[in-house]
Design a protein around this motif. Sequence first.
Motif, short mmCIF file in Angstrom:
data_model
loop_
_atom_site.label_atom_id
_atom_site.label_comp_id
_atom_site.label_asym_id
_atom_site.label_seq_id
_atom_site.Cartn_x
_atom_site.Cartn_y
_atom_site.Cartn_z
N TYR A 138 1.13 -1.25 -0.04
CA TYR A 138 0.14 0.04 0.08
C TYR A 138 0.79 1.11 -0.04
CZ TYR A 138 -3.38 3.54 1.29
OH TYR A 138 -3.87 4.69 1.65
N ASP A 139 0.62 2.11 -1.05
CA ASP A 139 1.48 3.38 -1.12
C ASP A 139 0.53 4.32 -0.60
OD1 ASP A 139 3.04 5.66 -1.97
OD2 ASP A 139 1.86 5.45 -3.93
N ALA A 140 0.61 4.74 0.65
CA ALA A 140 -0.19 5.83 1.55
C ALA A 140 0.04 7.02 0.81
CB ALA A 140 0.21 5.59 2.76
N PRO A 141 0.87 7.65 0.31
CA PRO A 141 0.92 9.13 -0.39
C PRO A 141 0.12 9.13 -1.50
CG PRO A 141 3.15 8.37 0.45
CD PRO A 141 2.32 7.19 0.78
N GLY A 142 0.09 7.88 -2.40
CA GLY A 142 -0.47 7.86 -3.62
C GLY A 142 -1.78 7.16 -3.32
N ASN A 143 -2.23 6.80 -2.29
CA ASN A 143 -3.68 6.17 -2.13
C ASN A 143 -3.76 5.11 -2.86
OD1 ASN A 143 -5.86 5.54 -0.60
ND2 ASN A 143 -7.02 6.96 -1.62
N ARG A 144 -2.86 4.26 -3.02
CA ARG A 144 -2.97 3.18 -4.24
C ARG A 144 -2.43 1.78 -3.65
NH1 ARG A 144 1.25 5.53 -8.54
NH2 ARG A 144 3.22 5.75 -7.05
N LEU A 145 -2.82 0.61 -4.18
CA LEU A 145 -2.01 -0.50 -3.87
C LEU A 145 -1.26 -0.91 -5.17
CD1 LEU A 145 -5.44 -2.78 -2.93
CD2 LEU A 145 -3.42 -2.10 -1.40
N LEU A 146 -0.17 -1.33 -5.06
CA LEU A 146 0.77 -1.89 -5.54
C LEU A 146 1.08 -3.22 -5.70
CD1 LEU A 146 3.58 0.85 -5.01
CD2 LEU A 146 1.93 1.21 -6.73
N LEU A 147 1.02 -3.77 -7.08
CA LEU A 147 1.21 -5.47 -7.28
C LEU A 147 2.55 -5.59 -7.75
CD1 LEU A 147 -2.31 -6.00 -8.76
CD2 LEU A 147 -1.42 -6.69 -6.51
N ALA A 148 3.43 -6.48 -7.12
CA ALA A 148 4.74 -6.76 -7.68
C ALA A 148 4.57 -8.07 -8.46
CB ALA A 148 5.65 -6.58 -6.52
N CYS A 149 5.03 -7.96 -9.70
CA CYS A 149 4.81 -9.15 -10.58
C CYS A 149 6.54 -9.83 -10.51
CB CYS A 149 4.53 -8.82 -12.00
SG CYS A 149 2.74 -8.44 -12.08
#
Length: 166
Positions: A138-149
Amino acid sequence: MLLSRIAPLLVLLLCTCDPAGLDAQFPYDLDHPELLSEMPEELDEISGLGLRGERLYAVEDEDGIVFVLNRQDGSLIEQFDFWKEGDYEGIEVVNDEVWVTKSNGRLYQIRQPGDEGQAVSEYNTWMNGDNDVEGLYYDAPGNRLLLACKDDPKGNGLDKNNRYIF
């Protein structure tokens, strides 16, 4: 044993750091862990950890179960089902919700986790099993979830000099 479970997550987080400033920014001494704890047998296949306050949230690789652990001693506080069996790879706590991802990029939003009113929503992404999602952040400053492949989203094989995060 807990350190061996956390190490893959730390590697994932390192991939998102600036390598040039890594020595100055990395606040962990991996040679001197603060806690070594024997995990309960049902946690032999932890594939994701999330942290909220004094609680660690873990998802086991094959079962749709979230485990909540005490951050200080590794003891099991509670566990709750959220979905059926699958290949779960990542977990994050965002505000009062828990998010889990599968290796195919599918996301599960758990509202009121572990309570009687628990509700789960399933979200399909454009990814599939060929992308081999291995982590969620969870990238709090960007308010987004990041998926690592682990694999190239274009199916060309992984370029050893790149990692794919969406």
